[in-house]
Design a protein around this motif. Structure first.
Motif: not given
Length: 358
Positions: A229-235, A255-256, A268-274, A298-306
């Protein structure tokens, strides 16, 4: 204390349990409501409503109460007591909402998105007709200019006479050039309207999925206990907000990852990709939500994360438009509705699982 008002008659079980726990802590201070309100620079009526359960206090108020009790007793409040009240607080936050309220919020957002889509469609049709008209006029002018050019070449020796016979040739050229500029402007406006309509249609589809989720009236829209199951990032820079969101989203069994700044979010987005979704506060010091969103996109790795924006500035079109322009796919106004928040997160999690074939 005789000054405490009775507990509200129509309290739900969670609110009543929290109010009883807070009253027990308050009574141990042996002080009046008015005096305590003056000590903490609060309104006495508001404190009274906190203690009779008719109003849910911010966590900071409860934290201050723990501090005052510890000072009065001369001993620290135990970890077990704090965790007990924290659990009661999370349950009260969750019970303070209802699926009906969440449906009303999502339906209002769906109506707004549908309005934008229809308005963009009408504007696109008008621009398309204007573009077609200008294009046809340019084609007609080009034909006339070509005919004149052929005549000019054939009558090279009679250039002066030709210029006198056709004094409008330069005017036609200027008119054509002006129309070409207008066509370019109309074409750009048409693309903008089409893009706006497409984005509004996408938001309509997303909101309909969220409505389906919340109308199931379950806190666990997705099957639980699944692997991967993917994680959720809360800022959010406010600990109280992080605590409230953690309490609301805990039922999804994902996992939050909670961070308190835009820079911590980027790390956090550098440390996790899910991550299935990012829930981000707009108003933060140093790097606000819009700037953080720009870095993520701007980051190709994270640009598609909603990204879902949290905003205390209201849900007016000017605020939501700025959020969408920054790259967010959705927004929630503070104070947020727990059912609506869970529905939005559950739908983005479903989209993540569909894209990754899980």
């Amino acid at each position: 204390m005789g000054e405490l008002r009775p507990l509200g008659e129509d309290l739900n079980q969670a609110s009543r349990a929290l109010a009883e726990a807070l009253r027990e802590l308050f009574e141990s201070l042996d002080v009046s409501v008015r005096r305590y309100a003056a000590r903490r620079r609060l309104d006495p009526g508001t404190v009274s409503r906190y203690l009779n359960g008719t109003r849910l206090p911010p966590w900071q108020v409860i934290s201050d109460l723990f501090t005052d009790v510890a000072e009065h007793r001369g001993t620290a409040v135990t970890t077990e007591a704090i965790e007990l009240v924290r659990g009661l607080y999370g349950s009260a936050v969750d019970a303070a909402s209802s699926p009906k309220h969440a449906v009303e919020i999502l339906e209002r957002q769906l109506a707004d998105a549908d309005h934008v889509s229809r308005r963009s469609s009408v504007r696109g049709d008008v621009l398309g007709d204007a573009l077609l008209d200008r294009t046809q006029r340019i084609a007609d002018l080009e034909t006339r200019l070509n005919q004149l050019e052929v005549d000019r070449i054939a009558e090279q020796r009679r250039a002066d006479e030709f210029a006198k016979a056709h004094p409008d040739v330069y005017g036609l050229i200027q008119e054509r050039d002006a129309l070409q500029l207008e066509v370019e402007r109309l074409g750009a406006a048409l693309k903008e309207a089409q893009a706006q309509r497409a984005a509004a249609e996408d938001r309509c589809d997303l909101l309909e999925r969220q409505l389906d989720a919340v109308e199931q009236a379950t806190t666990a829209v997705l099957p639980t206990g699944r692997q991967g199951m993917p994680k959720i990032l809360v800022v959010d820079d406010q600990p109280d907000n992080l605590l409230a969101m953690t309490a609301v989203l805990a039922t999804l069994e994902q996992e939050l990852v909670t961070v308190s700044s835009g820079r911590e979010a980027l790390k956090a987005l550098l440390d996790h990709d899910d991550f299935a979704v990012i829930i981000m506060d707009v108003q933060m010091p140093e790097m606000d939500g819009y700037e953080t969103c720009a870095h993520i996109k701007r980051r190709p790795r994270t640009r598609d994360v909603p990204i879902i924006f949290l905003t205390a500035m209201g849900t007016g079109s000017e605020h939501s438009a700025r959020g969408y322009a920054a790259g967010a796919v959705d927004y929630i106004s503070k104070p947020f509705d727990p059912w609506a928040l869970r529905a939005k997160v559950a739908v983005f999690t479903s989209i993540y699982l569909e894209r990754h074939g899980q």
